[in-house]
Design a protein around this motif. Structure first.
Motif, PDB file in Angstrom:
ATOM      1  N   ARG A   2       0.846  -1.185   0.000  1.00 23.85           N
ATOM      2  CA  ARG A   2       0.000   0.000   0.000  1.00 23.85           C
ATOM      3  C   ARG A   2       0.889   1.245   0.000  1.00 23.85           C
ATOM      4  NH1 ARG A   2      -3.129   0.015   5.168  1.00 23.85           N
ATOM      5  NH2 ARG A   2      -1.140  -0.769   5.946  1.00 23.85           N
ATOM      6  N   ALA A   4       1.289   5.203   1.528  1.00 24.17           N
ATOM      7  CA  ALA A   4       0.839   6.202   2.499  1.00 24.17           C
ATOM      8  C   ALA A   4       1.471   7.537   2.113  1.00 24.17           C
ATOM      9  CB  ALA A   4       1.247   5.812   3.905  1.00 24.17           C
ATOM     10  N   ILE A   6       2.090  11.296   3.748  1.00 24.60           N
ATOM     11  CA  ILE A   6       2.009  12.130   4.958  1.00 24.60           C
ATOM     12  C   ILE A   6       2.381  13.554   4.565  1.00 24.60           C
ATOM     13  CG2 ILE A   6       2.833  12.504   7.313  1.00 24.60           C
ATOM     14  CD1 ILE A   6       3.478   9.496   7.435  1.00 24.60           C
ATOM     15  N   THR A  52      -0.234   0.075  10.557  1.00 23.33           N
ATOM     16  CA  THR A  52      -1.515   0.712  10.855  1.00 23.33           C
ATOM     17  C   THR A  52      -1.418   2.235  10.734  1.00 23.33           C
ATOM     18  OG1 THR A  52      -0.976   0.938  13.193  1.00 23.33           O
ATOM     19  CG2 THR A  52      -2.084  -1.104  12.517  1.00 23.33           C
ATOM     20  N   GLU A  53      -2.559   2.845  10.589  1.00 20.91           N
ATOM     21  CA  GLU A  53      -2.583   4.308  10.512  1.00 20.91           C
ATOM     22  C   GLU A  53      -2.113   4.926  11.831  1.00 20.91           C
ATOM     23  OE1 GLU A  53      -6.065   5.937   8.740  1.00 20.91           O
ATOM     24  OE2 GLU A  53      -5.509   7.998   9.229  1.00 20.91           O
ATOM     25  N   SER A  54      -2.436   4.252  12.931  1.00 21.86           N
ATOM     26  CA  SER A  54      -2.004   4.819  14.219  1.00 21.86           C
ATOM     27  C   SER A  54      -0.484   4.734  14.371  1.00 21.86           C
ATOM     28  CB  SER A  54      -2.717   4.139  15.382  1.00 21.86           C
ATOM     29  OG  SER A  54      -2.369   2.785  15.441  1.00 21.86           O
ATOM     30  N   LEU A  56       1.576   5.033  11.861  1.00 26.94           N
ATOM     31  CA  LEU A  56       2.076   6.141  11.031  1.00 26.94           C
ATOM     32  C   LEU A  56       1.884   7.479  11.745  1.00 26.94           C
ATOM     33  CD1 LEU A  56       0.734   5.068   7.522  1.00 26.94           C
ATOM     34  CD2 LEU A  56       3.098   4.991   8.322  1.00 26.94           C
ATOM     35  N   ALA A  57       0.775   7.607  12.448  1.00 26.72           N
ATOM     36  CA  ALA A  57       0.527   8.849  13.198  1.00 26.72           C
ATOM     37  C   ALA A  57       1.585   9.033  14.281  1.00 26.72           C
ATOM     38  CB  ALA A  57      -0.873   8.825  13.801  1.00 26.72           C
ATOM     39  N   GLU A  73      -1.011  15.237   8.123  1.00 23.09           N
ATOM     40  CA  GLU A  73      -2.232  14.641   7.603  1.00 23.09           C
ATOM     41  C   GLU A  73      -1.804  13.363   6.868  1.00 23.09           C
ATOM     42  OE1 GLU A  73      -4.567  17.715   5.535  1.00 23.09           O
ATOM     43  OE2 GLU A  73      -4.763  16.211   3.949  1.00 23.09           O
ATOM     44  N   ILE A  74      -2.468  12.253   7.185  1.00 22.79           N
ATOM     45  CA  ILE A  74      -2.083  10.962   6.598  1.00 22.79           C
ATOM     46  C   ILE A  74      -3.161  10.503   5.621  1.00 22.79           C
ATOM     47  CG2 ILE A  74      -1.584   8.526   7.109  1.00 22.79           C
ATOM     48  CD1 ILE A  74      -0.707   9.488   9.920  1.00 22.79           C
ATOM     49  N   THR A  75      -2.739  10.081   4.438  1.00 20.90           N
ATOM     50  CA  THR A  75      -3.666   9.504   3.462  1.00 20.90           C
ATOM     51  C   THR A  75      -3.151   8.120   3.072  1.00 20.90           C
ATOM     52  OG1 THR A  75      -3.976  11.723   2.587  1.00 20.90           O
ATOM     53  CG2 THR A  75      -4.862   9.908   1.281  1.00 20.90           C
ATOM     54  N   LEU A  76      -4.024   7.112   3.175  1.00 17.89           N
ATOM     55  CA  LEU A  76      -3.654   5.746   2.775  1.00 17.89           C
ATOM     56  C   LEU A  76      -4.318   5.420   1.448  1.00 17.89           C
ATOM     57  CD1 LEU A  76      -4.072   3.965   6.220  1.00 17.89           C
ATOM     58  CD2 LEU A  76      -1.920   4.309   5.006  1.00 17.89           C
TER      59      LEU A  76
END
Lengths: 77, 221
Positions: A2, A4, A6, A52-54, A56-57, A73-76
């Motif tokens: 995938r 991501a 940021i 996971t998105e968390s 990456l955050a 700001e994160i976009t997957l």
């Protein structure tokens, strides 16, 4: 795999002389109607399925952005 | 007093710190490579020097703040050790969360390299207790010395007497003209000016000596 993305940008309301300088130049460029411009950074990551998105955050919070002066700001995809 | 300076890839003021401390205090200073995960707990003072660690990539000090040695630097502070961050060292301390606030590009977008007048805002700290009553003059050389902190953070700094030094006139856009910040326990100081470059009369200014003499007064010979 995938992807991501940021995006890190200066917090709203913080004086950003670099963006202001570029904005002034852009407004003198002959392209009319540009109201404002803000400079940021883009991080493009190729990630495995288990990221996971968390996670990456947490990475953005800890390293890619400085929370004192920047938002992210994160976009997957 | 035992002291060490941490060397990161791109540090370029480590030798100034070694020479400065040798000149003022007559003490030898060990160099620690950033990849070390431990160092001698007997060091009283650890210095993070100026320079351009990791080429200022990402943000000034951001990569160095995650170097292997930084976990040990945090333990040094927890042990009650003294920690001094000069210029890039100050940027590393804020990025590592050892001091509040952050440092970003100068308001005028220019690298500033000149002497500046500084007011001593806290004369009771381990780093400032021997400073004379007059203002100080110290050299600065930075592109990202614009200190930023939110209103609540600034109030905390003021309430807890954590502002060590301020520029007497605006220099780089810093909030409240802040040039140097102390930790709450006053054992960590980060500052943009370079005291280690002003310790020898041969360069025309010795105002930086008093910062190191303050430490010696606090820690002992």
């Amino acid at each position: 795999m995938r992807k991501a993305t940021i995006i890190v940008r200066p917090k709203a309301g913080i004086l950003d002389p670099q963006s202001q300088t570029i904005e002034r130049q852009v407004q003198q460029s002959g392209v009319h109607g540009i109201e404002s411009l803000h400079l940021g950074k883009i991080f493009e990551l190729v990630i495995g399925d288990d990221v996971t998105e968390s996670a990456l955050a947490a990475l953005a919070q800890d390293l890619l952005a400085n929370p004192v002066m920047e938002d992210f700001e994160i976009t997957l995809s | 007093m035992r002291a060490a300076v941490v060397v990161f890839p791109g540090s370029n003021c480590d030798t100034d710190v070694v020479t400065g401390l040798q000149t003022v205090l007559g003490i030898a200073v060990d160099r620690l490579w950033h990849k070390q995960t431990h160092f001698d707990a007997a060091y009283d003072l650890v210095v993070l020097p100026g320079g351009f660690s990791y080429g200022d990539y990402l943000r000034c000090g951001a990569i160095a703040a995650h170097s292997p040695i930084m976990a040990e630097v945090k333990r040094h502070v927890e042990r009650g050790g003294y920690l001094l961050g000069i210029c890039n060292g100050f940027q590393i301390l804020t990025e590592a969360g050892l001091l509040p606030g952050g440092l970003r590009g100068n308001a005028g977008l220019q690298f500033i390299c000149r002497d500046v007048a500084l007011q001593v805002a806290n004369r009771n700290s381990p780093f400032t207790c021997a400073l004379p009553n007059a203002d100080l003059t110290l050299p600065i050389a930075h592109h990202d010395g614009n200190y930023l902190i939110d209103d609540d953070g600034l109030k905390r700094l003021q309430d807890q007497d954590q502002i060590a030094l301020t520029y007497t006139t605006p220099v780089n856009g810093s909030v409240a003209n802040i040039a140097g910040v102390l930790s709450a326990n006053k054992r960590v100081l980060g500052l943009m000016p370079h005291p280690e470059r002003a310790v020898d009369q041969a360069v025309g200014n010795t105002d930086g000596r008093e910062i190191f003499l303050s430490l010696q007064t606090t820690i002992g010979a």
